[in-house]
Every structure is written in structure tokens, then in C-alpha cells.
Scaffold this active site. Structure first.
Site, PDB file in Angstrom:
ATOM      1  N   GLU A 160       0.625  -1.394  -0.100  1.00 10.83           N
ATOM      2  CA  GLU A 160      -0.096  -0.177  -0.128  1.00 10.83           C
ATOM      3  C   GLU A 160       0.812   1.256  -0.137  1.00 10.83           C
ATOM      4  OE1 GLU A 160      -2.675  -0.699   3.252  1.00 10.83           O
ATOM      5  OE2 GLU A 160      -4.189  -1.846   1.997  1.00 10.83           O
TER       6      GLU A 160
ATOM      7  N   GLU B 255     -12.796  -2.104  12.093  1.00 11.33           N
ATOM      8  CA  GLU B 255     -12.613  -1.467  10.989  1.00 11.33           C
ATOM      9  C   GLU B 255     -13.847  -2.000   9.866  1.00 11.33           C
ATOM     10  OE1 GLU B 255      -8.825  -1.821   8.548  1.00 11.33           O
ATOM     11  OE2 GLU B 255      -9.500  -0.821   6.885  1.00 11.33           O
TER      12      GLU B 255
ATOM     13  N   ASP C 197      -8.606  -8.989   3.844  1.00 10.59           N
ATOM     14  CA  ASP C 197      -7.951  -7.862   4.907  1.00 10.59           C
ATOM     15  C   ASP C 197      -9.162  -7.853   5.885  1.00 10.59           C
ATOM     16  OD1 ASP C 197      -7.095  -5.556   5.986  1.00 10.59           O
ATOM     17  OD2 ASP C 197      -7.587  -4.180   4.506  1.00 10.59           O
TER      18      ASP C 197
HETATM   19  C1  GCV Z   1      -2.354   0.739   8.473  1.00  9.24           C
HETATM   20  C2  GCV Z   1      -6.086  -2.104   5.538  1.00  9.24           C
HETATM   21  C3  GCV Z   1      -6.362  -0.726   6.188  1.00  9.24           C
HETATM   22  C4  GCV Z   1      -5.319   0.392   6.426  1.00  9.24           C
HETATM   23  C5  GCV Z   1      -4.165  -0.518   7.198  1.00  9.24           C
HETATM   24  C6  GCV Z   1      -3.812  -1.890   6.162  1.00  9.24           C
HETATM   25  C7  GCV Z   1      -2.656  -2.482   6.901  1.00  9.24           C
HETATM   26  O1  GCV Z   1      -5.975  -1.659   4.226  1.00  9.24           O
HETATM   27  O2  GCV Z   1      -7.641  -0.222   5.486  1.00  9.24           O
HETATM   28  O3  GCV Z   1      -5.849   1.575   6.929  1.00  9.24           O
HETATM   29  O4  GCV Z   1      -3.071   0.445   7.063  1.00  9.24           O
HETATM   30  O5  GCV Z   1      -4.960  -2.393   6.095  1.00  9.24           O
HETATM   31  O6  GCV Z   1      -3.126  -3.394   7.679  1.00  9.24           O
HETATM   32  O7  GCV Z   1      -1.577  -2.074   6.823  1.00  9.24           O
END
Ligand code: GCV
Length: 687
Positions: A266, A367, A339
Site C-alpha cells: 500500500e 474497521e 483484509d
Molecule cells: C495500516 C487495511 C487498512 C489500512 C491499514 C492496512 C494494513 O488496508 O484499511 O488502514 O493500514 O490494512 O493493515 O496495513
């Protein structure tokens, strides 16, 4: 006057209307029965153990409790032995955990027999996604307890210390022994002098509670902070920079735990930016940490915008590296291949990497499960994950057994949970989200515990010891058990399945509106956005059917699982229906085991989820006499919001998918109350 005040207070207590902001979590006993504590040694940790006994003892008045530090072959690591006369352990930390267990048993009316209790995982960590400006990524309970913005951001106040102590105590009481203090999307600034000084102060507060401190690091820190030209892990200057930085940290914090790393994921920098592998990156850091006993937790949460099924990518990246990591590297793997969705099958990396230490990463912060608005008890989800059979070495090779050292003897056993803790008075935003923090700690200690047992304990500890305890509503009285404990427990245990039902039943996943991961957005797919960040990539609905084909004829993700599981998932007749649309693309009129069509079944699941939340509202209203006002109304109001959101989920998904199925919503199901156009407009207006 005095008399009337007394009467008011008494009647308020009888009605259960005293104020309670939830800050005390599950540690609510303030006045114990008199007890003597004997211990031959002194230390900060043992002082805490003694203090806890004096404050919380519920056993025989005037008893003497002996705390004995003596090696015993049966006791491993942080484990302990409960004996008739007290607690025995190999370490001070073991004594502390034993004391908390003893008190928990007393407070929940369970027997204290002679018994050895050893932890499932040696390292039991919280990962805080806390940013240095005080915000928290995916945090829903206010700002960070560790970091804040502004001119005084690095000043340590008495309030900070008191809060960190309370945090450490709560963690110790459930066996958590490590905290990663900052977001995996790490700022390089965490490694600068001012921040490290604050980390040292936090570490000093957490230490007596048995908690080690860890940090997330940004892989490009040598460039961003050190003026080094590259962050290539094989470059001598880079190696030198990390070595020096690590030495600096250990000079300040001699028991520092190590680094957590999100790399090449990411948008984060990593070794692949220099043509190196994840192992090259992890090993370079591991070498810097090894002389001090530190570890690297290297995350396997990696995927790119390629044509390959996202669910397959972590396995493809990491399996070839199995066996090439240093002994002090642990590969940290999210429970599912995508995720933290409401339901995913376990990641195929569990039970696959046999020559590396592999640790599960769970998400305590909700989340994708209603954040701090929805009441969703996550223990059933984690239990389902831990008890999933990987078939690594035939039946019985559960994820739990493959990660706790029993089936695959790794050098390190560890588990992490992404914390849901913030500055809100009740720490977690929702009173019931505290149960998820609690459940994570309890499962990290004992990965065989059932959700029901955890819920039972948590309810008793959190709602049981009320000032009216002596009266008829008291903890463990038959009336309290029947009218409060049982219905609330049932609600908690049903809550995760309810969320799956009203959000993403039958294996559907990632149908969220953009970015915020709360409401529904099955339609959301702007041109400019990466396909694997949009819901249609996951549901693939069209007039022919719905679901992601991950069979051998599709993306072949099923082949990443051991046999016979791969074949079981591959065959639509043997694939568990809870994962059906995760692995299969099926026609709308596909016949389910119930005899209904897939479309009808989907409709019934969405509706059932909504009805379950309505039932939770009824349950909660019925327990009002047993709960203080503050917590009662807070939860009641959250349940109302949850219900509205569940209705939106049902309406949005059914009306959107109906455009493709072109079939009626079964007529015995309550009709949608929203228009699809309104829901879409409302969603798109936010962007
Ligand atoms: C910390 C998901 C979440 C992100 C998070 C990522 C990760 O994509 O939406 O906010 O980033 O996981 O675990 O690195």
C-alpha cells in the site's frame, strides 16, 4: 436532609442507576477482603501483584497467599502454577499473571484447583496504529493515548503516566506482554531523539507490568533521517545506519522488543524498491537486533494492482522465501487472505510456511465490523479462525496448533491484535468493544478457550460487581444470571454472525463504501480507482450470477490450501456455504442446501441479520434494571444506530444485486425502506 440524600442514593442503587463511564474496564473491584501476602523477593512487578491481591482478594478473610518464584519443569515461559496456598512461577511476570488468574476465578465464582497454566504464545502483542500527530488509523475511540499534536506533543504529564499505567494494568490482567506503539504506516520521526525519549518513558511505565515496547519503522528511514543515499538492505551504509540506530535504542531501552515492518505494501517503501526480497529486508534488520535479543515482525500483508487475484498474492510472495528468514524474524500474517473482512477463510500461509516463525495478526479495532457503533463480539470470529483445520499434517492441524508451536516447532510463537484503544473515557468507543480487547488477550494466552467462556467471564467482571452486589441483583445470583448474564451472553455470541448476515453473507466480501469501511457500497467503482479497491472486483455480480471464482477453473486460489481442503473448497457441493461466494461464481438460481435459490438465500440472510439486531435491541432494553444508566443508554443508542445501518446494508445490497438477479425479494421478507438511488447518491456525495 442527610436521611433523604441517603434514601435517594439507596433507591438509585437499587434501581441500578449509578454513573459508570466504563473506564475501569473489567477491573472493577476496589475493596477486597483482608489478606496477607508473602513473597521472598521484591520487584516492581511483584509489588503490583501484591497490590492487586490486597485490593481484589475475594477468598477467605485473613488468608495468607504465598508467591513463590521457583523453577518447575511443568511451568513454561510466562506460565504459572496455582496452588492451594498461592502462586508459583519461574518469573515475576508469571507470578503477576497467576495473581490475575486467581482473582479472576474468585470474582467469577470458579474453583481454584492446583493447576499449571502456560500461555499458547510466548509473545502476545497489541499493535497500535497510532500516528505521531495523535490520530489513529482505523481508530474509533478518540485520539492516541501515546501521541498528540501541538507544541507540547513530547511533554509527559502526570495524566499521561496515569493513563499508561491503567493501560498496562489492563493488558497485564489478560496476559498481553508487548505493545507496538505506532502505526505500521510509520513516520520516520519515531526514530528521532525526541520521540525515542518519549518511547523510553512509556517503556519505563509499561515494564513493571511485564510489557515490552516495540516500534513500527519506515524502511526508508536511513534516507529520510540519516542522509544515506539509499535504503537498499544490502548496502553497507544502510546496514551501518540501522545497526547504529538499534544500538541507540537499546542504550535507552535495554529490553526493547524489536521492530514491526510494513514494507512494499500500500505504497510503503521496502526492499523490493531496490530489487531485493522481503527476506533481504527482514534479515538486515534482524541482524541489527540479534545482539540484543530483539525480533523483527515482518508483515505478509502485501498485494499489488496486478491481474492476479489479490487473495493469492501474499502466499505467492512469501512461500518461496520460507526457510530464508533469520531465526529472529517472525512473518506476521493477517487471519484471512484479503483484509480483516467480517468473514474470510484462513490465510493459506498458515500451515504452509514450515521453516519460518509465523504469527497471526487479528484486528481488534472493528474497521470492517461496524467500528465503534456496532455491537460485534469478535471472539467467535477468532475462534473460527484458530480452530480452522489447515490439514498441514492431516486432520487436527488447526491454525492454533500450527502457530503455537505444537505442530510446527518455530523458534518464536506470537500473536498480534490491532488495538481498539483511544482516549475515550471507556477506552474503546463502545462498551462492548472492550470485550474484544479482553477476548484477544484471553485467546492469546489460551487459544483453546471458547467464545462462550470468554463472554461469560467478561460480562461477570464488567457488569457483575455492582454496588448492589449484596442485594438480589448481585453477581452470580440466579436472578442476575438468568435475566442479565444469559441474554447478554447470547446477544454477544450471535453478534458476529448477525453482522456477517446484514453485511456480507455466504462468502461475499469487501462490499464497503469507499475508504471509510463502514456503510455499504457494492456499486462503488470509479474509473480512477484501482480495481482491487472496489467492491465489484470482489462480488463480480452480473445477470448470470455472483461471486469470485477461485476454483481451479478460476483464479485457482483453492490450490494454495492443503488437501483435502483445496478440493473441498473447489467443489461447489462440498464448499461450506459460509464461503460459497468467496470461492465460486454461481447463477442466481443456483439451488442451495435449503432448497432455496441463491438469490432467495441471500435475501433471507440479509433480512435475518437485520432482525437479529432488532432482537439485540429488545434484549438490551430488557436488562435495563441490571445496568447503570450511563452504560445502558450509551449501548442503547449505539444499537439504534446499528439497526439503521443494518437496514441500509440490507436495502443497498438487495436492491443493487436485484438489478442483476431480476428476481423478486421473497414476499415474506420485510420490504426495503430506502431507494437505491438515494443510497447511492448519499454515498457518492461523500467523495
Ligand atoms: C495500516 C487495511 C487498512 C489500512 C491499514 C492496512 C494494513 O488496508 O484499511 O488502514 O493500514 O490494512 O493493515 O496495513
Amino acid at each position: 436532609m442527610k436521611v433523604s440524600v441517603c434514601i435517594v442514593v439507596l433507591s438509585l442503587l437499587t434501581l441500578g442507576v449509578w454513573a459508570e463511564d466504563g473506564h475501569q474496564l473489567w477491573l472493577r473491584v476496589k475493596t477486597g477482603v483482608p489478606v496477607n501476602v508473602s513473597c521472598s523477593k521484591k520487584s516492581g512487578t511483584l509489588d503490583i501483584a501484591r497490590q492487586e491481591l490486597l485490593q481484589g482478594w475475594q477468598g477467605e478473610a485473613g488468608a495468607t497467599v504465598k508467591l513463590t518464584i521457583r523453577a518447575d519443569k511443568a511451568i513454561a515461559g510466562d506460565g504459572f502454577k496455582l496452588t492451594a496456598g498461592g502462586v508459583q512461577a519461574n518469573t515475576d511476570r508469571g507470578i503477576l499473571y497467576g495473581v490475575y488468574e486467581l482473582l479472576r476465578r474468585q470474582q467469577t465464582g470458579r474453583k481454584v484447583n492446583e493447576e499449571v497454566l502456560n500461555p499458547s504464545y510466548a509473545l502476545r502483542l497489541l499493535n497500535h496504529w497510532d500516528n505521531l500527530n495523535g490520530t489513529i488509523e482505523r481508530g474509533y475511540a478518540g485520539h492516541s493515548i501515546f501521541w498528540r499534536n501541538g507544541a507540547d506533543s513530547l511533554a509527559v504529564t502526570e495524566k499521561d503516566v496515569a493513563l499508561w499505567k491503567a493501560y498496562a494494568r489492563a493488558n497485564a490482567s489478560i496476559g498481553i506482554n508487548g505493545s507496538v506503539l505506532n502505526n505500521v504506516n510509520a513516520s520516520p520521526l519515531i526514530l528521532t531523539a525526541g520521540y525515542l525519549q518519549r518511547v523510553k518513558t512509556i517503556a519505563d511505565v509499561l515494564r513493571p507490568y511485564g510489557i515490552k515496547t516495540y516500534l513500527s519503522i519506515k524502511f526508508s528511514s536511513p534516507v529520510l533521517l540519516g542522509g544515506v543515499k539509499t535504503a537498499d538492505p544490502l548496502d553497507p551504509d544502510v546496514v551501518k545506519w540501522w545497526k547504529a540506530k538499534t544500538e541507540e535504542i537499546y542504550r535507552m531501552i535495554p529490553d526493547f522488543g524489536g521492530f514491526l515492518v510494513k514494507a512494499n505494501s500500500e505504497g510503503q517503501p521496502g526492499p523490493q524498491d531496490y530489487g531485493r526480497s522481503h527476506a533481504d529486508g527482514a534479515n538486515m534488520l534482524a541482524d541489527a537486533l540479534r545482539p540484543f535479543g530483539g525480533i523483527v515482525m515482518w508483515r505478509a500483508f502485501v498485494y499489488s494492482a496486478s491481474d492476479e487475484d489479490r487473495a493469492k498474492q501474499a502466499y505467492q510472495e512469501f512461500m518461496p522465501l520460507d526457510g530464508s528468514f533469520r531465526e529472529n524474524v517472525i512473518v506476521q500474517v493477517k487471519n484471512g487472505p484479503i483484509d480483516f473482512q467480517p468473514r474470510e477463510p484462513f490465510s493459506p500461509l498458515f500451515g504452509a510456511m514450515k521453516k519460518s516463525s509465523v504469527m497471526p495478526e487479528l484486528q481488534i479495532t472493528q474497521e470492517y465490523l461496524g467500528q465503534s457503533i456496532h455491537l460485534v463480539f469478535l471472539a467467535p470470529m477468532w475462534e473460527e479462525f484458530l480452530q480452522s483445520d489447515t490439514y498441514q499434517e492431516g486432520p487436527g492441524s488447526t491454525v492454533a496448533r500450527c502457530t503455537d508451536g505444537e505442530r510446527i516447532p518455530g523458534k518464536h510463537t506470537a500473536i498480534a491484535g490491532v488495538a481498539n484503544i483511544g482516549l475515550d473515557p471507556n477506552w474503546c468507543g463502545h462498551h462492548f468493544s472492550q470485550a474484544n480487547w479482553y477476548a484477544f488477550g484471553r485467546l492469546a494466552w489460551n487459544n483453546q478457550l471458547t467464545s462462550a467462556q470468554i463472554a461469560d467471564e467478561w460480562i461477570q467482571l464488567t457488569f457483575g460487581q455492582l454496588p448492589s452486589e449484596a442485594a438480589q441483583t448481585g453477581n452470580l445470583s440466579p436472578k442476575w444470571t438468568e435475566n442479565f448474564l444469559q441474554p447478554v451472553k447470547q446477544m454477544m455470541l450471535a453478534s458476529r454472525e448477525a453482522a456477517v448476515n446484514y453485511m456480507m453473507p455466504l462468502g461475499l466480501h469487501h462490499l464497503f463504501a469507499a475508504n471509510e469501511h463502514y456503510g455499504p457500497g457494492p456499486w462503488w467503482a470509479p474509473q480512477r480507482v484501482r480495481k482491487d479497491w472496489t467492491p465489484p472486483y470482489y462480488h463480480k455480480a452480473d445477470t448470470l450470477g455472483i461471486g469470485f471464482d477461485r476454483t481451479r477453473g478460476g483464479s485457482d486460489a483453492v490450490s494454495q490450501y492443503h488437501e483435502p481442503l483445496g478440493t473441498q473448497f473447489n467443489d461447489v457441493n462440498s464448499c461450506p456455504e459460509i464461503y460459497l461466494l468467496w470461492f465460486h461464481h454461481l447463477s442466481w438460481d443456483y439451488r442451495m442446501k435449503s432448497g432455496r435459490t441463491l438469490w432467495e438465500e441471500l435475501c433471507y440472510h440479509y433480512d435475518a441479520g437485520l432482525q437479529q439486531v432488532r432482537q439485540f435491541q429488545k434484549t438490551w432494553d430488557s436488562v435495563q434494571p441490571y445496568v447503570d444508566q450511563e452504560r445502558f443508554f450509551h449501548v442503547q443508542s449505539r444499537l439504534r444506530s446499528q439497526c439503521l445501518n443494518a437496514q441500509e446494508w440490507k436495502d443497498a445490497c438487495l436492491l443493487y444485486f436485484q438489478q442483476f438477479s431480476r428476481m423478486p425479494i421473497p414476499f415474506d421478507i420485510e420490504r426495503p425502506v430506502h431507494d437505491l438511488e438515494d443510497l447511492i447518491r448519499k454515498d457518492l456525495q461523500r467523495f
